[in-house]
Motif scaffolding. Structure first.
Motif, PDB file in Angstrom:
ATOM      1  N   GLY A   1      16.206 -15.245  24.660  1.00 31.99           N
ATOM      2  CA  GLY A   1      14.892 -15.161  24.032  1.00 31.99           C
ATOM      3  C   GLY A   1      14.454 -13.741  23.733  1.00 31.99           C
ATOM      4  O   GLY A   1      13.258 -13.443  23.759  1.00 31.99           O
ATOM      5  N   THR A   2      15.421 -12.860  23.449  1.00 29.64           N
ATOM      6  CA  THR A   2      15.104 -11.461  23.198  1.00 29.64           C
ATOM      7  C   THR A   2      15.747 -10.995  21.891  1.00 29.64           C
ATOM      8  O   THR A   2      16.727 -11.577  21.420  1.00 29.64           O
ATOM      9  CB  THR A   2      15.610 -10.553  24.335  1.00 29.64           C
ATOM     10  N   VAL A   3      15.197  -9.912  21.352  1.00 28.73           N
ATOM     11  CA  VAL A   3      15.763  -9.290  20.154  1.00 28.73           C
ATOM     12  C   VAL A   3      16.950  -8.437  20.575  1.00 28.73           C
ATOM     13  O   VAL A   3      16.834  -7.586  21.457  1.00 28.73           O
ATOM     14  CB  VAL A   3      14.720  -8.413  19.444  1.00 28.73           C
ATOM     15  N   VAL A   4      18.101  -8.657  19.950  1.00 27.57           N
ATOM     16  CA  VAL A   4      19.294  -7.866  20.277  1.00 27.57           C
ATOM     17  C   VAL A   4      19.715  -6.979  19.119  1.00 27.57           C
ATOM     18  O   VAL A   4      20.641  -6.174  19.257  1.00 27.57           O
ATOM     19  CB  VAL A   4      20.459  -8.770  20.711  1.00 27.57           C
ATOM     20  N   GLY A   5      19.032  -7.093  17.991  1.00 25.04           N
ATOM     21  CA  GLY A   5      19.360  -6.238  16.861  1.00 25.04           C
ATOM     22  C   GLY A   5      18.281  -6.297  15.800  1.00 25.04           C
ATOM     23  O   GLY A   5      17.580  -7.302  15.666  1.00 25.04           O
ATOM     24  N   ALA A   6      18.134  -5.200  15.064  1.00 25.75           N
ATOM     25  CA  ALA A   6      17.168  -5.158  13.967  1.00 25.75           C
ATOM     26  C   ALA A   6      17.665  -4.205  12.904  1.00 25.75           C
ATOM     27  O   ALA A   6      18.267  -3.167  13.218  1.00 25.75           O
ATOM     28  CB  ALA A   6      15.790  -4.717  14.467  1.00 25.75           C
ATOM     29  N   THR A   7      17.422  -4.562  11.656  1.00 23.69           N
ATOM     30  CA  THR A   7      17.769  -3.715  10.510  1.00 23.69           C
ATOM     31  C   THR A   7      16.601  -3.713   9.539  1.00 23.69           C
ATOM     32  O   THR A   7      16.056  -4.777   9.218  1.00 23.69           O
ATOM     33  CB  THR A   7      19.029  -4.231   9.795  1.00 23.69           C
ATOM     34  N   PHE A   8      16.223  -2.529   9.091  1.00 21.65           N
ATOM     35  CA  PHE A   8      15.166  -2.379   8.099  1.00 21.65           C
ATOM     36  C   PHE A   8      15.719  -1.545   6.949  1.00 21.65           C
ATOM     37  O   PHE A   8      16.319  -0.491   7.170  1.00 21.65           O
ATOM     38  CB  PHE A   8      13.946  -1.667   8.687  1.00 21.65           C
ATOM     39  N   VAL A   9      15.502  -1.987   5.730  1.00 28.78           N
ATOM     40  CA  VAL A   9      15.900  -1.228   4.551  1.00 28.78           C
ATOM     41  C   VAL A   9      14.699  -1.135   3.626  1.00 28.78           C
ATOM     42  O   VAL A   9      14.115  -2.166   3.247  1.00 28.78           O
ATOM     43  CB  VAL A   9      17.076  -1.894   3.812  1.00 28.78           C
TER      44      VAL A   9
ATOM     45  N   GLN B   1       0.828  -1.205   0.000  1.00 34.39           N
ATOM     46  CA  GLN B   1       0.000   0.000   0.000  1.00 34.39           C
ATOM     47  C   GLN B   1       0.866   1.261   0.000  1.00 34.39           C
ATOM     48  O   GLN B   1       0.509   2.268  -0.614  1.00 34.39           O
ATOM     49  CB  GLN B   1      -0.904   0.007   1.249  1.00 34.39           C
ATOM     50  N   TYR B   2       1.979   1.201   0.675  1.00 35.33           N
ATOM     51  CA  TYR B   2       2.865   2.371   0.796  1.00 35.33           C
ATOM     52  C   TYR B   2       3.423   2.772  -0.559  1.00 35.33           C
ATOM     53  O   TYR B   2       3.499   3.957  -0.887  1.00 35.33           O
ATOM     54  CB  TYR B   2       4.010   2.051   1.763  1.00 35.33           C
ATOM     55  N   ALA B   3       3.832   1.779  -1.334  1.00 35.08           N
ATOM     56  CA  ALA B   3       4.457   2.097  -2.617  1.00 35.08           C
ATOM     57  C   ALA B   3       4.423   0.883  -3.518  1.00 35.08           C
ATOM     58  O   ALA B   3       4.721  -0.234  -3.089  1.00 35.08           O
ATOM     59  CB  ALA B   3       5.896   2.561  -2.412  1.00 35.08           C
ATOM     60  N   GLU B   4       4.079   1.111  -4.783  1.00 31.92           N
ATOM     61  CA  GLU B   4       4.126   0.052  -5.769  1.00 31.92           C
ATOM     62  C   GLU B   4       5.581  -0.357  -5.973  1.00 31.92           C
ATOM     63  O   GLU B   4       6.461   0.492  -6.123  1.00 31.92           O
ATOM     64  CB  GLU B   4       3.535   0.556  -7.085  1.00 31.92           C
ATOM     65  N   GLY B   5       5.816  -1.648  -5.960  1.00 34.15           N
ATOM     66  CA  GLY B   5       7.178  -2.123  -6.122  1.00 34.15           C
ATOM     67  C   GLY B   5       8.064  -1.843  -4.928  1.00 34.15           C
ATOM     68  O   GLY B   5       9.283  -1.703  -5.070  1.00 34.15           O
ATOM     69  N   PHE B   6       7.466  -1.719  -3.735  1.00 35.45           N
ATOM     70  CA  PHE B   6       8.231  -1.502  -2.493  1.00 35.45           C
ATOM     71  C   PHE B   6       9.338  -2.551  -2.419  1.00 35.45           C
ATOM     72  O   PHE B   6       9.077  -3.751  -2.431  1.00 35.45           O
ATOM     73  CB  PHE B   6       7.295  -1.625  -1.293  1.00 35.45           C
ATOM     74  N   ARG B   7      10.565  -2.081  -2.344  1.00 32.26           N
ATOM     75  CA  ARG B   7      11.706  -2.987  -2.324  1.00 32.26           C
ATOM     76  C   ARG B   7      12.481  -2.771  -1.040  1.00 32.26           C
ATOM     77  O   ARG B   7      12.861  -1.643  -0.710  1.00 32.26           O
ATOM     78  CB  ARG B   7      12.598  -2.708  -3.534  1.00 32.26           C
ATOM     79  N   GLY B   8      12.695  -3.860  -0.318  1.00 33.99           N
ATOM     80  CA  GLY B   8      13.443  -3.718   0.921  1.00 33.99           C
ATOM     81  C   GLY B   8      13.522  -5.024   1.669  1.00 33.99           C
ATOM     82  O   GLY B   8      12.944  -6.044   1.268  1.00 33.99           O
ATOM     83  N   GLN B   9      14.236  -4.995   2.766  1.00 32.98           N
ATOM     84  CA  GLN B   9      14.465  -6.195   3.558  1.00 32.98           C
ATOM     85  C   GLN B   9      14.510  -5.838   5.028  1.00 32.98           C
ATOM     86  O   GLN B   9      14.941  -4.736   5.401  1.00 32.98           O
ATOM     87  CB  GLN B   9      15.775  -6.871   3.134  1.00 32.98           C
ATOM     88  N   ALA B  10      14.054  -6.759   5.849  1.00 37.32           N
ATOM     89  CA  ALA B  10      14.102  -6.600   7.301  1.00 37.32           C
ATOM     90  C   ALA B  10      14.844  -7.778   7.910  1.00 37.32           C
ATOM     91  O   ALA B  10      14.750  -8.904   7.418  1.00 37.32           O
ATOM     92  CB  ALA B  10      12.697  -6.517   7.878  1.00 37.32           C
ATOM     93  N   ARG B  11      15.571  -7.505   8.981  1.00 36.28           N
ATOM     94  CA  ARG B  11      16.286  -8.572   9.696  1.00 36.28           C
ATOM     95  C   ARG B  11      16.129  -8.376  11.193  1.00 36.28           C
ATOM     96  O   ARG B  11      16.246  -7.262  11.699  1.00 36.28           O
ATOM     97  CB  ARG B  11      17.758  -8.584   9.328  1.00 36.28           C
ATOM     98  N   MET B  12      15.864  -9.471  11.881  1.00 38.31           N
ATOM     99  CA  MET B  12      15.774  -9.495  13.337  1.00 38.31           C
ATOM    100  C   MET B  12      16.809 -10.497  13.850  1.00 38.31           C
ATOM    101  O   MET B  12      16.873 -11.631  13.366  1.00 38.31           O
ATOM    102  CB  MET B  12      14.357  -9.917  13.755  1.00 38.31           C
ATOM    103  N   VAL B  13      17.629 -10.055  14.813  1.00 32.08           N
ATOM    104  CA  VAL B  13      18.638 -10.930  15.409  1.00 32.08           C
ATOM    105  C   VAL B  13      18.174 -11.269  16.820  1.00 32.08           C
ATOM    106  O   VAL B  13      18.001 -10.376  17.657  1.00 32.08           O
ATOM    107  CB  VAL B  13      20.016 -10.240  15.446  1.00 32.08           C
ATOM    108  N   VAL B  14      17.969 -12.564  17.078  1.00 28.00           N
ATOM    109  CA  VAL B  14      17.433 -13.022  18.358  1.00 28.00           C
ATOM    110  C   VAL B  14      18.507 -13.775  19.131  1.00 28.00           C
ATOM    111  O   VAL B  14      19.163 -14.679  18.596  1.00 28.00           O
ATOM    112  CB  VAL B  14      16.207 -13.941  18.150  1.00 28.00           C
ATOM    113  N   ASP B  15      18.703 -13.380  20.388  1.00 27.95           N
ATOM    114  CA  ASP B  15      19.588 -14.094  21.303  1.00 27.95           C
ATOM    115  C   ASP B  15      18.824 -15.315  21.815  1.00 27.95           C
ATOM    116  O   ASP B  15      17.840 -15.187  22.555  1.00 27.95           O
ATOM    117  CB  ASP B  15      19.980 -13.175  22.458  1.00 27.95           C
ATOM    118  N   LEU B  16      19.236 -16.513  21.408  1.00 27.16           N
ATOM    119  CA  LEU B  16      18.487 -17.724  21.734  1.00 27.16           C
ATOM    120  C   LEU B  16      18.528 -18.054  23.222  1.00 27.16           C
ATOM    121  O   LEU B  16      17.577 -18.634  23.751  1.00 27.16           O
ATOM    122  CB  LEU B  16      19.031 -18.900  20.917  1.00 27.16           C
ATOM    123  N   ASP B  17      19.599 -17.704  23.905  1.00 24.80           N
ATOM    124  CA  ASP B  17      19.685 -18.017  25.333  1.00 24.80           C
ATOM    125  C   ASP B  17      18.792 -17.112  26.169  1.00 24.80           C
ATOM    126  O   ASP B  17      18.249 -17.533  27.184  1.00 24.80           O
ATOM    127  CB  ASP B  17      21.136 -17.900  25.815  1.00 24.80           C
TER     128      ASP B  17
END
Length: 479
Positions: free
Chosen positions: A424-432, A406-422
Motif C-alpha cells: 500500500g505504498t508508492v515505490v516509484g514516481a515519474t514526472f515529465v 497557471q504555470y504555462a499555457e499549453g503545459f504538456r506533460g505526464q505523471a506516473r505513480m507506481v503503487v505496491d498493492l501488497d
C-alpha cells in the motif's frame, strides 16, 4: 627528487564531491584524514559535468518557460546572449580554479596532497606530485578510492584520431560549433543537445537504440524526443556510427559515416555513450585487483575482494549508482562507517540503518534538465513487475491540473505513480513537464518513508500549484 612519508588514520584518493564528503565525515569522527587529488578539488561534477551543464541549461529552460506565459512571450523573443551564457558558466565553475575548495578543506582540518595517487600494498598510497616528488601515505584504518568515472569511448575506426568531444569538452567549450553531432540517447546526450541547439548549433543526434532515456518510463523518452524535434534537433533513432574522421587538421570538419553508408559532416562530434571507472592507474594490482575494473563492494562500501576490510570504494567507481548526489549519500554513510569501525562502535547494517545506503536500490532520484524536464525516483512499472511485485500504475496528464495551466499555457506533460498493492505504498514516481524537478523531493520522501497511500490522501497540495498532480493521481487510485 624528494621522498617523504606521512601517516594518517584515513587516506582518500580523489577529491571530487564523493571524496570530499568521505573526508568530511571521517574528520567529524575524529580521524586524521588526508585527501589526494591530481586535478581540481571538486572533481568532475564541479568543473566538467553537473555544475557547468546546468549553467548552460538554466537560461535555455527559463526562456522556454517564459515563452509559454501569455504576456511574456514578446519579452523573450530573439536569440540567447551566448557570450553572457558562457561567461555565467565560467563564473559557476570559478574559471576552473579551486581556491574555495582548498579553503573548505582547510576549514575542516583535512590535509591535501596534490598529485597522482596509487595504491602500493595494504594501507599504502604513493603520490607522485606535479614537481616529481614522491609522498608515501600510510593509513592506520582505511583507504577510500573515490576516483569516479570518465567518458567511455567505443572502438570505432578513426574515432581517436578525430579527437571527439566528451562531457568535458562539451561543458567547457568556449564557442558554439555551427554543426554538432551528438552520439547517444542518455542524460548527457539529451541535455547537451538541448543546451547547444538553443545556443545556436545545428544539432544532429544519432541514437543506436529505439528511444531516448532507456531505463525510465517509456513516455519520458518519447516526450523529450518530441521536445527536441520541436526545437530543431535532427533526431535519428536506430542509427549506428561506422567510422569517424577529421579532415584538414585540428580545426577541420568531422566526417561521420553511418552504418547504412550515409555520411554527415559537422564541426564537432560529442560521444555520450557511457562511463568507465577511473581505476586503470591507481595501483589495484598491488592489492590483488585488476586495473580498470569497477570495484565491487559490500553493503558498507568495503571492497569485497580485499582482505582485512581496509579498502573502501565510494561513488561511481563501485558502479552502484552513477550520480553525484547518490555518490555523496554513499560518502556520508561510508565516512560514518569508517569512523564507527575505527572507534570500536557498532555498525548498523539494518535496512534504512545509518551505515547502509538502502536508497541506492529503492529510492534513487534523478532530474533530466531538458524541455520538458524529467524527474524520477524509485522503480519504474517494468522494474517493479520484474521484481515480482503486485503493482498498480496510475497515470495523469498535467492538463487536468489547475496549477500546471497557471504555470504555462499549453503545459504538456505526464505523471506516473507506481503503487505496491501488497504494501500500500508508492515505490516509484515519474514526472515529465516544465519545472517538474521541484516535485521530486516530495516523491522521494514518500518512497523512502513508505507512507501509506491512504495517508498521502491527507497531504493536501496548495491550490493552484503544479503539486496538485499528487491529488489527481491519488483520486485516480482511490476511484
Amino acid at each position: 627528487m624528494n621522498d617523504t612519508s606521512r601517516t594518517y588514520d584515513v587516506v582518500v584518493i580523489g577529491a571530487g564531491p564523493v571524496g570530499e564528503n568521505v573526508a568530511d565525515r571521517t574528520r567529524a569522527a575524529g580521524l586524521s584524514t588526508v585527501i589526494v587529488e591530481s586535478e581540481l578539488l571538486g572533481g568532475e561534477c564541479s568543473y566538467w559535468a553537473c555544475e557547468p551543464s546546468k549553467a548552460l541549461l538554466r537560461p535555455v529552460l527559463a526562456r522556454a518557460d517564459a515563452r509559454r506565459v501569455p504576456g511574456l512571450r514578446k519579452a523573450v523573443e530573439g536569440p540567447l546572449d551566448v557570450p553572457a551564457v558562457l561567461a555565467h558558466r565560467d563564473d559557476i565553475v570559478f574559471h576552473w580554479h579551486d581556491e574555495d575548495q582548498v579553503a573548505w578543506l582547510d576549514s575542516i582540518d583535512v590535509a591535501l596532497v596534490r598529485g597522482h595517487g596509487r595504491l602500493d600494498g595494504p594501507r599504502q598510497v604513493v603520490v607522485t606530485t606535479p614537481d616529481g616528488d614522491t609522498v608515501r601515505l600510510s593509513a592506520r584504518h582505511a583507504v577510500a578510492v573515490c576516483t569516479g568515472t570518465g567518458a567511455a569511448l567505443p572502438d570505432i575506426p578513426g574515432l581517436a584520431e578525430a579527437r571527439p568531444w566528451t562531457s568535458r569538452e562539451i561543458t567547457s567549450a568556449k564557442a558554439v560549433p555551427g554543426r554538432l553531432v551528438v552520439v547517444g540517447g542518455g542524460v548527457v546526450a539529451v541535455e547537451m543537445a538541448t543546451a547547444w541547439r538553443a545556443l545556436g548549433s545545428e544539432v544532429t543526434m544519432l541514437v543506436r537504440g529505439s528511444g531516448l532515456l532507456p531505463g525510465r518510463e517509456p513516455f519520458a523518452g518519447e516526450l523529450v524526443a518530441e521536445g527536441l524535434r520541436e526545437a530543431g534537433v535532427d533526431l535519428r533513432l536506430g542509427t549506428a556510427v561506422a567510422s569517424v574522421a577529421r579532415d584538414g587538421g585540428p580545426d577541420g570538419e568531422v566526417r561521420v559515416t553511418l552504418g547504412d553508408g550515409d555520411q554527415l559532416v559537422a564541426d564537432e562530434i560529442l560521444f555520450a555513450v557511457g562511463r568507465a571507472p577511473r581505476t586503470e592507474d591507481i595501483g589495484l594490482e598491488t592489492v590483488g585487483l585488476t586495473p580498470g575494473d569497477w570495484l565491487k563492494v559490500d553493503p558498507t562500501f568495503r571492497v569485497s575482494a580485499v582482505e582485512d576490510g581496509w579498502l573502501y570504494a565510494v561513488g561511481d567507481v563501485n558502479h552502484i549508482v552513477l550520480m553525484t548526489h547518490q555518490g555523496k549519500y554513499q560518502a556520508r554513510i561510508a565516512g560514518a562507517v569508517i569512523g564507527a569501525r575505527a572507534n570500536g562502535e557498532p555498525v548498523d547494517e539494518s535496512r534504512w540503518g545509518r551505515h547502509v545506503a538502502t536508497a541506492d536500490s529503492e529510492a534513487v532520484p534523478q532530474v533530466v534538465f531538458t524541455d520538458p524536464e524529467v524527474a524520477t525516483v524509485g522503480l519504474t512499472a517494468q522494474e517493479a513487475e520484474r521484481e515480482g511485485r503486485r503493482v498498480r500504475v496510475v497515470d495523469n496528464d498535467f492538463r487536468s491540473v489547475a496549477g500546471a495551466v497557471q504555470y504555462a499555457e499549453g503545459f504538456r506533460g505526464q505523471a506516473r505513480m507506481v503503487v505496491d498493492l501488497d504494501r500500500g505504498t508508492v515505490v516509484g514516481a515519474t514526472f515529465v513537464g516544465p519545472g517538474v524537478a521541484e516535485l521530486l523531493y516530495s516523491a522521494t520522501v514518500a518512497v523512502v518513508s513508505e507512507v501509506p497511500v491512504e495517508r498521502l490522501w491527507h497531504a493536501v497540495p496548495a491550490f493552484p500549484t503544479v503539486s496538485e498532480v499528487w491529488l489527481r493521481l491519488l483520486e485516480t487510485y482511490r476511484g
